[in-house]
Design an enzyme around this catalytic site. Sequence first.
Site, PDB file in Angstrom:
ATOM      1  N   ASP A 151       0.833  -1.203   0.000  1.00  0.00           N
ATOM      2  CA  ASP A 151       0.000   0.000   0.000  1.00  0.00           C
ATOM      3  C   ASP A 151       0.868   1.255   0.000  1.00  0.00           C
ATOM      4  OD1 ASP A 151      -2.427   1.475   0.126  1.00  0.00           O
ATOM      5  OD2 ASP A 151      -2.210   1.677   2.291  1.00  0.00           O
ATOM      6  N   LYS A 174       1.214 -15.350  -3.282  1.00  0.00           N
ATOM      7  CA  LYS A 174       1.674 -16.526  -4.026  1.00  0.00           C
ATOM      8  C   LYS A 174       2.540 -17.439  -3.157  1.00  0.00           C
ATOM      9  CE  LYS A 174      -0.027 -14.998  -7.973  1.00  0.00           C
ATOM     10  NZ  LYS A 174      -1.104 -15.703  -8.726  1.00  0.00           N
ATOM     11  N   ARG A 195      -9.862  11.285 -12.005  1.00  0.00           N
ATOM     12  CA  ARG A 195      -9.125  11.292 -10.742  1.00  0.00           C
ATOM     13  C   ARG A 195      -8.726   9.883 -10.300  1.00  0.00           C
ATOM     14  NH1 ARG A 195     -11.481  13.109  -6.132  1.00  0.00           N
ATOM     15  NH2 ARG A 195     -13.633  12.919  -6.817  1.00  0.00           N
ATOM     16  N   LYS A 196      -9.039   8.879 -11.104  1.00  0.00           N
ATOM     17  CA  LYS A 196      -8.706   7.502 -10.760  1.00  0.00           C
ATOM     18  C   LYS A 196      -7.324   7.121 -11.292  1.00  0.00           C
ATOM     19  CE  LYS A 196     -13.491   5.798 -10.780  1.00  0.00           C
ATOM     20  NZ  LYS A 196     -14.425   4.799 -11.387  1.00  0.00           N
TER      21      LYS A 196
END
Length: 229
Positions: A151, A174, A195-196
């Site tokens: 993140d 994985k 805005r994405k």
Amino acid sequence: MLRSCAARLRTLGAPPARRPGLVWRLFSSEKVIHKDYGLPNPSWSKDLRLLFDQFMKKCEDGSWKRLPSYRQNPQIFKDFQTRFVDPRFAKEEQMSKAQQFTRSFEEGLGFEYVMFYNKAEKRMVCLFQSGLHLQGVPGYVHGGAIATIIDVTTGTCAIAEGIAMTANLNIDYKKPIPLCSVVVINCQITKTEGRKLFVSCAVQSVDEKTLHTEATALFIKLDPDKRLT
């Protein structure tokens, strides 16, 4: 005697010894010095130092840039607080003590990492070494710690395009990451829609033979005219 006096004067004029994370002021300029945690420290393994040196060489022609990393960046904090934080929730006496989560551990015990950014490719690379306090099942990194560093890395990549926050994070684990090992996290902005910001991510071993984790993330640029609630 003259030598001893000179040595004493040098000692009196020197700034106090710095403890990890300590902020101190220079008497002459009152400038605040913040420790950059994106630089090598004694806890870094040989693999992490070697990768760091390799990417520093890539920075020489300007295509890559090493990003400094602090427990708190006062200017960014102040700008964000002024533009986006509702005053009702912004208690200065509390917020001034806040720290970046990934930089709140002692050296070697938590998240040891450094990031490099390639503006032309909109790509971020994080060199990450996990500390002993990030353990999940014995001997391996906690899945939540992996999600955190993903993140942070994808978010830093997105923020290069403007202040943004995580809207969605999908992770496929994985293979587990051995505790205290070093991995390379590659992130890249793959698409932009208004805005994405869409970011892809892969976590691999140093030799690139093992794919530990894959992820995709969606970040939304914040509207400077709207405060967060």
